[in-house]
Enzyme design. Sequence first.
Site, PDB file in Angstrom:
ATOM      1  N   SER A  85       0.866  -1.180   0.000  1.00 54.90           N
ATOM      2  CA  SER A  85       0.000   0.000   0.000  1.00 54.90           C
ATOM      3  C   SER A  85       0.895   1.220   0.000  1.00 54.90           C
ATOM      4  O   SER A  85       2.094   1.127   0.317  1.00 54.90           O
ATOM      5  CB  SER A  85      -0.882  -0.004   1.256  1.00 54.90           C
ATOM      6  OG  SER A  85      -1.482   1.259   1.468  1.00 54.90           O
TER       7      SER A  85
ATOM      8  N   TYR B 179      -1.675  -1.084  10.550  1.00 56.93           N
ATOM      9  CA  TYR B 179      -1.825  -1.322   9.114  1.00 56.93           C
ATOM     10  C   TYR B 179      -0.541  -0.936   8.372  1.00 56.93           C
ATOM     11  O   TYR B 179      -0.049  -1.691   7.517  1.00 56.93           O
ATOM     12  CB  TYR B 179      -3.005  -0.519   8.579  1.00 56.93           C
ATOM     13  CG  TYR B 179      -3.262  -0.712   7.106  1.00 56.93           C
ATOM     14  CD1 TYR B 179      -3.928  -1.841   6.631  1.00 56.93           C
ATOM     15  CD2 TYR B 179      -2.865   0.245   6.170  1.00 56.93           C
ATOM     16  CE1 TYR B 179      -4.182  -2.021   5.281  1.00 56.93           C
ATOM     17  CE2 TYR B 179      -3.112   0.075   4.824  1.00 56.93           C
ATOM     18  CZ  TYR B 179      -3.761  -1.060   4.385  1.00 56.93           C
ATOM     19  OH  TYR B 179      -4.004  -1.227   3.034  1.00 56.93           O
TER      20      TYR B 179
END
Length: 320
Positions: A194, A207
């Site tokens: 990401s 995350y």
Amino acid sequence: MERDSFFNFSTTTASKRMFAFLQDLLQLLMLIVRVLLELTTVLVQSMLPRKLKDISSEIVLITGTGHGIGRELALQYAAWGSTVVCVDIDEKNNMDTVQEAQRLNRGAVHSFSCDVSKRDQVLALAKRVKTKVGSVSVLVNNVGIMPTHPLPQQSAEEIQRVFDVNVFSQFWTIQAFLDQMKERRNGHIISLSSIAGVVGLSNLVPYCATKFAVRGMMEALHEELREGPYKDLIRVTTIFPYMTNTGLCKYPKVKFPTILGLLDPKEVAKRIIEAHRSNSLEVTIPSSLMYINNWTRLLPSSCGIMLKDYIDSGVESDLN
């Protein structure tokens, strides 16, 4: 006599050191020449149409195909004629994806239910897929979860789960399917990190940690494969998408929506397949983000913080 021996010893030692220095200097000069040639090659290639490999005969296993990017990947790989193996813990949504892909009447599409965060289930999945479909040649690690609130408010269970799903599942799938690729002497591993695996963001501490971990895992795996007998036979690609409109970003914060708005999952899937077909090692979506990050890292950290504050994008807490 002793003075002559000492003089000869000193002369010999100095000669050896000089020879070693010249060898090192020659190797450095050769490296510089090779780097310049590679830069020239890459520059020329960037001006030419990219040669994309055929993927119609691949057996592509994708995790997290029940919705979002995973679903779009399944549909687009099927449209290319690939045999697609859809894997999700949500059997109903996964079957919806399979049925939609089958209506394209292109590549064969199969559905398998599995909690990929469980190693024993993944190993069992690998055996079932090999028996029913064949040896997997392309693995796309897409599945992921994203709790979005400050670290003090993240429970131990949440943190453990986000690592189980976002990181450990990728270890288990790679271990399970890499042997099949080695048997074929052909393969490609694609893992979704990401932009949060490139830049740290608030409300996303666990995350971000998982996505940075995926980046490190893939970089190290590339080295292992590059230095072994499967160099150029098994490729790896790491994808770093910006925030995508899949529902994971419950409260996105976007200052410049026309420039950095939420991405369309269809476009992200298209870019992932292009990265696969061009054997790209690392790709950000959009591609400009990688260059911006690399150049910003050369500046003092205070300048990077100024740029981040100016862009002012991320996610708000989902507990508000």
